[in-house]
Every structure is written in C-alpha cells, then in structure tokens.
Design an enzyme around this catalytic site. Structure first.
Site, PDB file in Angstrom:
ATOM      1  N   GLU A 349       1.585  -3.057  14.420  1.00 35.87           N
ATOM      2  CA  GLU A 349       1.861  -4.057  13.385  1.00 35.87           C
ATOM      3  C   GLU A 349       3.345  -3.969  13.052  1.00 35.87           C
ATOM      4  O   GLU A 349       3.898  -2.872  12.960  1.00 35.87           O
ATOM      5  CB  GLU A 349       1.024  -3.780  12.137  1.00 35.87           C
ATOM      6  CG  GLU A 349       1.354  -4.648  10.934  1.00 35.87           C
ATOM      7  CD  GLU A 349       0.542  -4.256   9.696  1.00 35.87           C
ATOM      8  OE1 GLU A 349      -0.622  -3.817   9.877  1.00 35.87           O
ATOM      9  OE2 GLU A 349       1.078  -4.334   8.581  1.00 35.87           O
ATOM     10  N   GLU A 354       7.767  -6.511   3.069  1.00 37.94           N
ATOM     11  CA  GLU A 354       6.784  -6.380   2.005  1.00 37.94           C
ATOM     12  C   GLU A 354       7.561  -6.057   0.740  1.00 37.94           C
ATOM     13  O   GLU A 354       8.614  -5.424   0.787  1.00 37.94           O
ATOM     14  CB  GLU A 354       5.792  -5.251   2.280  1.00 37.94           C
ATOM     15  CG  GLU A 354       4.957  -5.410   3.527  1.00 37.94           C
ATOM     16  CD  GLU A 354       4.105  -4.183   3.781  1.00 37.94           C
ATOM     17  OE1 GLU A 354       2.927  -4.188   3.392  1.00 37.94           O
ATOM     18  OE2 GLU A 354       4.639  -3.218   4.363  1.00 37.94           O
TER      19      GLU A 354
END
Length: 465
Positions: A349, A354
C-alpha cells in the site's frame, strides 16, 4: 552586553540577556507579570496561565498548551523555550524547541531558532533567520519569499527542504554555491540565499536535499477536475464509491478502528445521506453523524462519510500521483489519498497523504510492504508550516525509489519495496476515528474534505530519479 550572531545578510541578531528576576506559574493566578528588567518566566503544565514579562529581555519556559507567553512590540529580546512543537508569536525574537520529532517555526522577524539533541523540523519562515540544529538529524525548511537564512551546524544527517526555488537536481545546487571564507552560500532566487556556516561544497551530499518536482518528465495519464462527479454505472464512469470487495450498501475498515460507514450513493436505503457534492469544480466529501434510521442500515455505525476508488477504471505502474485538496481540521477525522494493487492483494500500500484533523502541521507519508514475509511500514510524519486551505499532495513512484511531495517540494523518500512493481489504483476517503481518535464534539457540524483535482502521470522512459 548580550551575545550576538550574524545572520546571512550580516545583521547581528541578539540572544536574550541574562535574567535578573525569576517567576513561576505554580500557584499563580491566570496572569503572571514580570518586571521591567530581564525575567525568566516558568510555566506549569497544570496551570492555565498567560505570562507577561513586559520590558527587558525575557525568557519563557512553556510546558503545555495552557501556558502562554505575551509580549508587546519593542519590549526587549524575548525567547520562548519549550519541548512542544511551537510557532513563534509576534513580538518574540528567539525560539528553542527541545522535544524530538517536534517543529520549531519562526515569525516574520529575524529570529534565532534552535532545536535540541533529537530530531526537529526548523523553519524560520519570514525574516533573515539564524537556525541551529543542536544535534540530531534535523530538517531545515526554506520557502521562496521568506528571506535569507544561515544554518550554524549543518551535518551529514541533516536535510534541507527547498520550496519554490525551482531546483530539481543536486547538480543545480552545486552550480549555485559559492565559498565565502569558512562559509558556503547557496544562491536561491530573488536575491535570497542560504548560508552553511563552516562548510565547503565537497561536504554537501545529494541525500541532504529535498528539491522541487521536475514536471518536464511527466506525461498526464489521468485527470479529474471534478466539474461533475463521474460515478461508475455499469461499464461507464470513473469512480467506484465503495471498495471492490464491499456489498452494494458499502462498508468500512473496522480493522483501522474507523467509526464511519462509507455510503454508496447508489444504494437506495442510505441514498438520502449522499456524502458527495460538487460546486465550482470542487468535490466535497462530508463526514457527519448518522441518524438512528441510517444507523439501522449501516451496522450501527455512528458516522457516515465517503470514499472513491479508480479500481474499475484506472491503474498504473510507477508515475506521479497527485491531489489538490483542502483538508479538514476537525478533531477525530482522518482524510487520505492512497494507492492499492489492482490485483486486489494487500499489502503493499502506498499512502500519498494521511492527516489527523487536529494536527494540520503534520503530513503523514507511508509505504506498506510484505517483502520480508510479514507486514512492514515506513512512515514519515513530515512537519509543514501551514496546511490550511488548498495544497497539492503527491507521490513519485519509480522502480527504485518513492518520493513524496507537498506543494511540489519533496518532503520524504523511501526505497521502493520489492513487492511494489505492479499496477496500482487510486483511493481517496474521509475516515472518522482510527489514528485521529474520537471526535470531541461528535462532528455536530460535520467535517468536509474538499478536492480540486486528482491527476496521474507517467514518467519519460529515459528519466532517472
């Protein structure tokens, strides 16, 4: 006489003079006043207090966010010392931040900014500043228009992050340096420069510099500027509003501790709380409390929100992936833009960005892998001076290396793991909970992630990072 240090333009900057009076907030009321002389003002982590040194050179020691310091203009050379991440208020000259993993940001004046023995991110911001790492692997940040700065103790493990100066290679750095006695001056732009004290050009290393994105090697392969939201409908459209493995009613990621349900607008029982809206070319994803009627349809989750993926429409191996967005700043929300393998496996991933809503100064850039046979992660928590409003968040993924960008300036790097060489698709979502914790006010007014565009690019065949 107070100690001084010359900045990059030859102006002496003063340290605060030695204190002649000492005050403690322990047992004080909400306000603590100093004298007309040089004061040391000591906060207390359990006391909500504003400390006012007044005239003279004052030094403030802050131990929590409820300790505050105030100075009027022209009241001496004043210093704040703290373990916390801190941005220097107006009318203060100097700042010391000792906590590892923290940031130390200056103001518009000429400041002396100092770190501690750990790792700090140091940005003088406006003015012609003197920056001191004081040990550890520090990151020094310089943005175009913020003046000329001097680093007193640049070392092998330190990093310089250059924003807006147009340098895209280490060779360009070396061609713009000049030796001035014991110091090395890097000429930037518009008359601005960066001085490395007691340094020669042969001591600089490519790994020490975070430079601008070279867009000349990019060819656009995907673009959505959100004049409308093109949800998938059969074989047409761009965006899936649910994970490929989820039922029509949508899903969440309970393993992340998420407290919201991602609503699929095409699922009739929950269509009344569509989390997506488009206005003037901006897509808004809204997280909000779920009514009892909606909770009955979403497994009792407290919040609704939205997520989009290109699983059915677009995937790519390597390239540059970018989002321009205005991130929410609400406690307990967790916006993200990320990539997953098109074959449905996990990990790997690649998280482009974020953020925790309550921590708008930290951009989180992470790569997850299974190359060792078990899940591993390399997380970079990058400190930025201002992430309010719209900014671009990007990642350059190549066969050898991954580079993350904030407003076209490189902020972090990592080696590409051995299991990240196959096509990946894009996801964007606004989660609640997880790494951001529980919303303090229950998101009574909702929370909005605003996206101007999402784009992807391939790399020229002969280009190398």
């Amino acid at each position: 006489m107070s100690k001084t240090v010359l900045n990059a333009v030859g102006t002496p900057l003063y340290y605060s003079g030695s204190s002649t009076a000492w005050f403690s907030a322990t047992g004080s009321g909400p306000t603590l006043h100093g004298t007309a002389g040089n004061d040391s003002m000591w906060g207390d982590s359990s006391v909500n207090v504003t400390m006012i040194g007044g005239r003279g050179d004052d030094i403030y020691y802050l131990y929590s966010s409820i300790n505050r310091a105030y100075e009027a203009a022209g009241e001496g050379v004043d210093t704040i010392s703290t373990w916390m991440s801190y941005t220097l208020p107006a009318n203060f000259e100097n700042l010391t931040v000792t906590g590892s993993g923290r940031f130390a940001f200056g103001n518009e004046a000429d400041n002396i900014i100092k770190g501690g023995s750990g790792t700090q991110t140091i940005d003088g911001r406006g003015g012609n500043d003197v920056l001191i790492g004081a040990g550890g692997a520090d990151t020094f940040v310089f943005a175009r228009g913020n003046g000329s700065d001097l680093i007193t103790d640049f070392n092998y493990d330190d990093i310089v992050r250059l924003d807006g100066y147009g340098f895209t290679s280490f060779e360009q750095i070396l061609s713009n340096v000049a030796q001035e006695g014991a110091d090395l001056r890097l000429h930037l732009a518009d008359g601005e420069s960066l001085v490395f004290a007691n340094t020669t050009a042969d001591e600089l290393q490519a790994h020490q510099f975070r430079l601008s994105l070279d867009r000349s090697v990019l060819s656009q392969t995907f673009s959505d500027e959100f004049n409308t939201l093109q949800l998938r409908n059969g074989t047409s459209g761009v965006w899936d509003a649910k994970f490929w493995w989820a039922p029509e009613k949508g899903a969440t990621l309970s393993s992340n501790g998420e407290q919201q349900w991602y609503i699929n607008p095409s699922y009739e029982p929950t269509a009344s709380v569509n989390p997506f809206s488009v206005n003037n070319g901006v897509l808004t994803i809204t997280a909000a409390p779920a009514s009892e009627a909606i909770q009955a349809e979403i497994n009792g989750y407290d919040y609704t929100s939205g997520m989009l993926t290109t699983y059915s429409s677009f995937a790519q191996t390597y390239g540059y992936f970018e989002m321009r967005a205005d991130m929410p700043d609400d406690q307990g929300v967790w916006p993200a833009f990320w990539l997953l393998p098109a074959d449905g496996s996990w990990p790997p991933e690649l998280d482009v960005v974020e953020m925790r809503g309550q921590d708008s100064n930290t951009v989180i850039a992470t790569v997850h892998s299974n190359e060792t046979g078990s899940r591993t992660s390399i997380e970079n928590s990058v400190k930025v001076a201002d992430a309010s409003g719209f900014h671009t968040y990007g990642v350059l993924w190549t066969e050898e290396e991954i580079v993350w960008y904030f407003d076209d300036a490189a902020i972090a790097r990592a080696d590409t793991p051995s299991d990240m060489h196959d096509p990946m698709y894009m996801l964007v979502n606004l989660a609640v909970g997880g790494i951001a914790g529980t919303p303090r006010d229950g998101l009574a007014d909702g929370s909005e992630m605003k996206i101007d565009y999402i784009k992807a690019y391939s790399l020229d065949a002969d280009w190398q990072i």
